[in-house]
Design an enzyme around this catalytic site. Sequence first.
Site, PDB file in Angstrom:
ATOM      1  N   ASP A 269      -2.494   6.611  -3.452  1.00  0.00           N
ATOM      2  CA  ASP A 269      -1.165   5.926  -2.754  1.00  0.00           C
ATOM      3  C   ASP A 269      -0.607   4.953  -3.634  1.00  0.00           C
ATOM      4  O   ASP A 269      -1.080   4.802  -4.887  1.00  0.00           O
ATOM      5  CB  ASP A 269      -1.626   5.441  -1.385  1.00  0.00           C
ATOM      6  CG  ASP A 269      -2.683   4.214  -1.614  1.00  0.00           C
ATOM      7  OD1 ASP A 269      -3.217   4.162  -2.555  1.00  0.00           O
ATOM      8  OD2 ASP A 269      -2.512   3.326  -0.925  1.00  0.00           O
TER       9      ASP A 269
ATOM     10  N   LYS B 268     -11.507   0.084  -1.035  1.00  0.00           N
ATOM     11  CA  LYS B 268     -11.702   1.308  -1.304  1.00  0.00           C
ATOM     12  C   LYS B 268     -10.922   1.732  -2.570  1.00  0.00           C
ATOM     13  O   LYS B 268     -10.126   1.088  -2.988  1.00  0.00           O
ATOM     14  CB  LYS B 268     -10.782   1.937  -0.135  1.00  0.00           C
ATOM     15  CG  LYS B 268      -9.347   1.481   0.270  1.00  0.00           C
ATOM     16  CD  LYS B 268      -8.878   2.221   1.443  1.00  0.00           C
ATOM     17  CE  LYS B 268      -7.578   2.181   1.688  1.00  0.00           C
ATOM     18  NZ  LYS B 268      -7.404   0.899   2.591  1.00  0.00           N
TER      19      LYS B 268
ATOM     20  N   ASP C  67      -0.988   1.618  -4.147  1.00  0.00           N
ATOM     21  CA  ASP C  67      -1.837   0.717  -4.779  1.00  0.00           C
ATOM     22  C   ASP C  67      -3.131   1.233  -5.412  1.00  0.00           C
ATOM     23  O   ASP C  67      -4.175   0.560  -5.531  1.00  0.00           O
ATOM     24  CB  ASP C  67      -1.932  -0.684  -4.140  1.00  0.00           C
ATOM     25  CG  ASP C  67      -2.838  -0.441  -2.672  1.00  0.00           C
ATOM     26  OD1 ASP C  67      -2.723   0.852  -2.115  1.00  0.00           O
ATOM     27  OD2 ASP C  67      -3.438  -1.189  -2.243  1.00  0.00           O
TER      28      ASP C  67
ATOM     29  N   SER D 296       0.653  -1.392  -0.013  1.00  0.00           N
ATOM     30  CA  SER D 296       0.174  -0.056  -0.015  1.00  0.00           C
ATOM     31  C   SER D 296       0.834   1.418   0.093  1.00  0.00           C
ATOM     32  O   SER D 296       1.673   1.285  -0.899  1.00  0.00           O
ATOM     33  CB  SER D 296      -0.822   0.027   1.311  1.00  0.00           C
ATOM     34  OG  SER D 296      -1.859   0.950   1.260  1.00  0.00           O
ATOM     35  N   HIS D 297       0.640   2.180   1.012  1.00  0.00           N
ATOM     36  CA  HIS D 297       1.450   3.403   1.094  1.00  0.00           C
ATOM     37  C   HIS D 297       2.632   3.478   1.842  1.00  0.00           C
ATOM     38  O   HIS D 297       3.185   4.202   1.864  1.00  0.00           O
ATOM     39  CB  HIS D 297       0.397   4.236   2.025  1.00  0.00           C
ATOM     40  CG  HIS D 297       0.197   3.648   3.480  1.00  0.00           C
ATOM     41  ND1 HIS D 297      -0.527   2.723   3.442  1.00  0.00           N
ATOM     42  CD2 HIS D 297       0.449   4.028   4.575  1.00  0.00           C
ATOM     43  CE1 HIS D 297      -0.756   2.337   4.675  1.00  0.00           C
ATOM     44  NE2 HIS D 297       0.116   2.952   5.227  1.00  0.00           N
TER      45      HIS D 297
ATOM     46  N   LYS E 181      -1.756  -9.845  -0.440  1.00  0.00           N
ATOM     47  CA  LYS E 181      -3.050 -10.432   0.397  1.00  0.00           C
ATOM     48  C   LYS E 181      -3.796 -10.924  -0.704  1.00  0.00           C
ATOM     49  O   LYS E 181      -3.993 -10.767  -1.844  1.00  0.00           O
ATOM     50  CB  LYS E 181      -3.608  -8.971   0.868  1.00  0.00           C
ATOM     51  CG  LYS E 181      -4.398  -7.824  -0.434  1.00  0.00           C
ATOM     52  CD  LYS E 181      -5.063  -7.112   0.597  1.00  0.00           C
ATOM     53  CE  LYS E 181      -5.751  -5.948  -0.507  1.00  0.00           C
ATOM     54  NZ  LYS E 181      -6.568  -4.908   0.205  1.00  0.00           N
TER      55      LYS E 181
ATOM     56  N   ASP F 213      -5.649   2.666  -3.789  1.00  0.00           N
ATOM     57  CA  ASP F 213      -7.102   2.538  -3.009  1.00  0.00           C
ATOM     58  C   ASP F 213      -7.330   3.670  -2.283  1.00  0.00           C
ATOM     59  O   ASP F 213      -8.301   4.149  -1.706  1.00  0.00           O
ATOM     60  CB  ASP F 213      -7.323   1.147  -2.312  1.00  0.00           C
ATOM     61  CG  ASP F 213      -6.180   0.944  -1.347  1.00  0.00           C
ATOM     62  OD1 ASP F 213      -5.225   1.793  -1.031  1.00  0.00           O
ATOM     63  OD2 ASP F 213      -6.151  -0.388  -0.753  1.00  0.00           O
ATOM     64  N   ARG F 214      -6.135   4.482  -1.732  1.00  0.00           N
ATOM     65  CA  ARG F 214      -6.386   5.420  -0.876  1.00  0.00           C
ATOM     66  C   ARG F 214      -6.576   6.957  -1.581  1.00  0.00           C
ATOM     67  O   ARG F 214      -5.960   6.967  -2.868  1.00  0.00           O
ATOM     68  CB  ARG F 214      -5.069   6.057   0.082  1.00  0.00           C
ATOM     69  CG  ARG F 214      -5.030   4.737   1.173  1.00  0.00           C
ATOM     70  CD  ARG F 214      -3.822   5.013   1.968  1.00  0.00           C
ATOM     71  NE  ARG F 214      -3.870   3.876   3.066  1.00  0.00           N
ATOM     72  CZ  ARG F 214      -3.455   3.979   4.174  1.00  0.00           C
ATOM     73  NH1 ARG F 214      -3.253   5.247   4.658  1.00  0.00           N
ATOM     74  NH2 ARG F 214      -3.557   2.860   5.187  1.00  0.00           N
TER      75      ARG F 214
HETATM   76  C1  G16 Z   1      -5.244  -0.981   5.339  1.00  0.00           C
HETATM   77  C2  G16 Z   1      -6.687  -1.414   5.173  1.00  0.00           C
HETATM   78  C3  G16 Z   1      -7.645  -0.189   5.838  1.00  0.00           C
HETATM   79  C4  G16 Z   1      -7.255   0.380   6.980  1.00  0.00           C
HETATM   80  C5  G16 Z   1      -5.957   0.777   7.104  1.00  0.00           C
HETATM   81  C6  G16 Z   1      -5.385   0.786   8.384  1.00  0.00           C
HETATM   82  O1  G16 Z   1      -5.078   0.204   4.298  1.00  0.00           O
HETATM   83  O2  G16 Z   1      -6.982  -1.650   3.917  1.00  0.00           O
HETATM   84  O3  G16 Z   1      -8.984  -0.453   5.803  1.00  0.00           O
HETATM   85  O4  G16 Z   1      -7.924   1.574   7.420  1.00  0.00           O
HETATM   86  O5  G16 Z   1      -5.184  -0.650   6.688  1.00  0.00           O
HETATM   87  O6  G16 Z   1      -4.026   0.711   8.812  1.00  0.00           O
HETATM   88  P1  G16 Z   1      -3.590   0.799  10.265  1.00  0.00           P
HETATM   89  O7  G16 Z   1      -4.074  -0.768  10.922  1.00  0.00           O
HETATM   90  O8  G16 Z   1      -2.191   0.984  10.137  1.00  0.00           O
HETATM   91  O9  G16 Z   1      -4.273   1.736  10.849  1.00  0.00           O
HETATM   92  P2  G16 Z   1      -4.066   0.044   3.300  1.00  0.00           P
HETATM   93  O10 G16 Z   1      -4.211   1.187   2.337  1.00  0.00           O
HETATM   94  O11 G16 Z   1      -2.830  -0.184   4.160  1.00  0.00           O
HETATM   95  O12 G16 Z   1      -4.540  -1.192   2.504  1.00  0.00           O
END
Ligand code: G16
Length: 543
Positions: free
Chosen positions: A277, A376, A279, A113-114, A126, A281-282
């Site tokens: 971000d 997302k 991937d 992700s980010h 995943k 989704d953000r």
């Molecule tokens: C992932 C999940 C999100 C979640 C985030 C929380 O985001 O897909 O639904 O809100 O983790 O991250 P943390 O547990 O660090 O607060 P992403 O964009 O990293 O896949």
Amino acid sequence: MPMQNVRTTPIDGQKPGTSGLRKKTAVFKRPHYLENYVQAIFDGIGGIAGKTLVVGGDGRYFNDSAIQIILRMAAANDAAKCIVGQGGILSTPAASHLIRLRQAGGGLILSASHNPGGPDADFGLKYNGPNGGPASEAVTDKIFERTKTLDFYKIIAADDVDLGTIGTQTLEDMTVEIVDPVADYAALMQTIVDFDKIRALFAGGFTMCFDAMHAVTGPYAYAILEGELGAAKGTVINGMPSPDFGGGHPDPNPIWAKELMDKMLGANAPDFGAASDGDGDRNMIVGRGAYVTPSDSLALLTAKAHLAPAYSSGLSGVARSMPTSRAVDRVAASLGIECFETPTGWKFFGNLLDAGKVTLCGEESAGTGSDHVREKDGLWAVLLWLNILAETKKSVADLMGDLWAAHGRCYYARLDYEDVDSDKAHAMVDALRTALPSLGGKAVGGMTVENADEFSYLDPVDGSTSAGQGIRIAFAGGARAVFRLSGTGTQGATIRIYLEQLETDPDRLHLEPGTVLAQVRGAALALSDLTAMTGRVDPDVVT
Ligand code: G16
């Protein structure tokens, strides 16, 4: 080409977190590590014989080699077909859409992700299920259990698949179909928002800056924003994906998307700014001189979604993760629709979306989405904002001002303390948990605790319970502090403190958030005794 059953031993620590398994790249590259986890996924979901899987990732370092391993293992495990994004590229929402569109048995998405990418940075993997969404808690548990007992994995010996050429190839008895990563996603977007209206907006001189942060949305943004919608060339910045995201941190918030923030807050700012971000989704939304918190963005989209064709008949309901501000609750109440509160993690929205109980959902962590996919979706959020801007002809700042005037403003901030000693972080949370029963009525830092509990979620669709999902402390006067440990970090523990203060006084809707939140911040730090418990004084990141 021979199939091999490679003997292996279980590797500790392969417990998937909030969003699959994220580790340092070097950990994923250890002998048998990736292979063990992939086999545990295949076994944990009951095998993949005869199934079709979607495979793709955000293009970070190790993406392509990991895909080659996954394909050879999928063939050895008798999958019928793998659908792979050209060059190994698929944004997370595009992968979710492909799984649904092609009625695949699920998909493997390679991304952290980010988190930064590169040999010394992070990698992740995943599994998403046939509904296109992240694996449920129950499936994740099965995968994790399998990692503990696995003693061999299956892989064929074969040459690399050509990921660069669109078309069909075979790998042993398995078909590999390489697809354009953008086309199906772009077609889906056309069914949701009014492309003609947005085209007219740009044709009328509306200006925008989209920061793809050297990550996966670059190709999608070029094709849709500058291509289909006619935004000026140069609207997309940092649009070439790179394996280490240009050495940056592809996290769309005011800290990491600084280049975009500087543009939007400077002279001659464009009308609209957005970022996505690693991937895709953000998302981050920012108007000229007006940053929009993710919680406020969810509230605004809920209030105005009916202006886009896909939502013209209204929303069935909305959902937010628990630490997300309660701004959307207020909008939902005014619309007469239900607002669900779920634990952090997109997987918890899946059942609500599948059951048709919610149309939109979102999180404070820069995620917004709808029932069009089960992830997302960064670019979707940007397009829905554009549709709303095109219909209302108002600026981002005016739209937000109207929203606050109608519903009050939930001032909001998140403090992140990164790479904290894991034992100390857990000890701090344990101490807070133990203190919960005695906190009601307590006066601290000029505030009074109204209610304190640990969030436990009862899924209204399948009846499952998820306990221990964050500590929430409500203060008299509309303030709230939430504490939880991140589930996506790869080093030590990350403590997150989420602060919120509701203001309904019309004279107090345009204040500096840090000033408004100072009191609840002081109370939260005093209640948790964070500095004494962890040795940390200032947060690493405040968003
Ligand atoms: C992932 C999940 C999100 C979640 C985030 C929380 O985001 O897909 O639904 O809100 O983790 O991250 P943390 O547990 O660090 O607060 P992403 O964009 O990293 O896949």
